[in-house]
Scaffold this motif. Sequence first.
Motif, PDB file in Angstrom:
ATOM      1  N   ARG A 119       0.842  -1.215   0.000  1.00  0.00           N
ATOM      2  CA  ARG A 119       0.000   0.000   0.000  1.00  0.00           C
ATOM      3  C   ARG A 119       0.871   1.256   0.000  1.00  0.00           C
ATOM      4  N   LYS A 231      -8.510   6.932  -2.614  1.00  0.00           N
ATOM      5  CA  LYS A 231      -7.824   5.670  -2.905  1.00  0.00           C
ATOM      6  C   LYS A 231      -7.191   5.087  -1.648  1.00  0.00           C
ATOM      7  N   THR A 234      -9.972   3.773   0.708  1.00  0.00           N
ATOM      8  CA  THR A 234     -10.607   2.576   0.170  1.00  0.00           C
ATOM      9  C   THR A 234      -9.735   1.342   0.325  1.00  0.00           C
ATOM     10  N   THR A 235      -8.451   1.477   0.024  1.00  0.00           N
ATOM     11  CA  THR A 235      -7.571   0.303   0.020  1.00  0.00           C
ATOM     12  C   THR A 235      -6.911   0.037   1.367  1.00  0.00           C
ATOM     13  N   TYR A 288     -12.523  -7.642   3.973  1.00  0.00           N
ATOM     14  CA  TYR A 288     -12.071  -7.408   2.600  1.00  0.00           C
ATOM     15  C   TYR A 288     -13.201  -7.624   1.601  1.00  0.00           C
ATOM     16  N   ILE A 292     -13.990  -3.925  -0.275  1.00  0.00           N
ATOM     17  CA  ILE A 292     -13.410  -3.749  -1.612  1.00  0.00           C
ATOM     18  C   ILE A 292     -14.484  -4.086  -2.641  1.00  0.00           C
TER      19      ILE A 292
END
Length: 307
Positions: A119, A231, A234-235, A288, A292
């Motif tokens: 990440r 981003k 979110t991740t 997850y 996601i």
Amino acid sequence: MNSTHYTYFTLAAYFDIGLLKYLFFVIVMIFYALTVAANVLLIVVICVNRSLHEPMSLFMCSLFISELYGCTMLFPMIMVQLLRDVHTIATSLCFLQIYSVHSYSTIEYLTLTVMSYDRYLAICHPLQYHTLMTNNRIATLIAVPWFYGFLIVLITISVSSSLQLCGNIIHKVYCDNYSVVKLACSNTSAFNIYGLFISFATIGIPCLIFIYTYMRILKVCFSGSKQTRHKAVTTCTPHLASVINFGIGGGFELIQSRFNMNHVPNILRILLSLYFFVIQPFFNPLMYGLKISKIRILCKSLLFAKM
């Protein structure tokens, strides 16, 4: 004190609950089945969809496989013990469980560390990400946690299994290495020093990597665009939640092992000792899978394809 060669250990945390043991057996079996199903589903989704063959998804797949390994080495033995009237476990099986439990936790932690590094590259160095994350590097980052986890725990178990013991009662519902070391007759100072060194290498260094990567990610988020922040959120949210949950479980396990918990109700002690190995394998695929969007959509399409 006189040492004895024991052929079995007694798991003293179990207590007589009468016919309720069948209810607990069913609850544990259902929870185990749900955990396996959730992890297998996400592994299948990642493997069969080429759009998910990205570094982060491959690291997630490795994480889910480690969770299958960990819960499979714990749940069946707990279910067997629930149905038994005498809660003993053969010495060989006890050390096998110690090996699997500790190697699972090591692999899980190191895989989460690798994911934080991934990440960091994706958010802080987006233009160089695919250049830096080559296939060889991805394979290495997946293999190293497994190789290190299996090897370092094997060495640790080899040392602890050679200790002369003056007792065979473990005050838990499963075997763990520290509980066995506490039963040793001889001076364990050298083993404790070795344990501190291994703990720093296995826990301390990855923890520093976590702190560094997330400090850099936060710096980019505060100074970057709205798209960059979106981003990152979110991740990183599922990964950060997984790390925090892992830390909570590890904290419960540390408190259980190092401090006197006799004043705590027995059932609560059991739940705290199992949190680390029960909640984490169920929590991760759920987190997850829900957070996601690409995985969530593909899971729905796989489950409800015929409908």
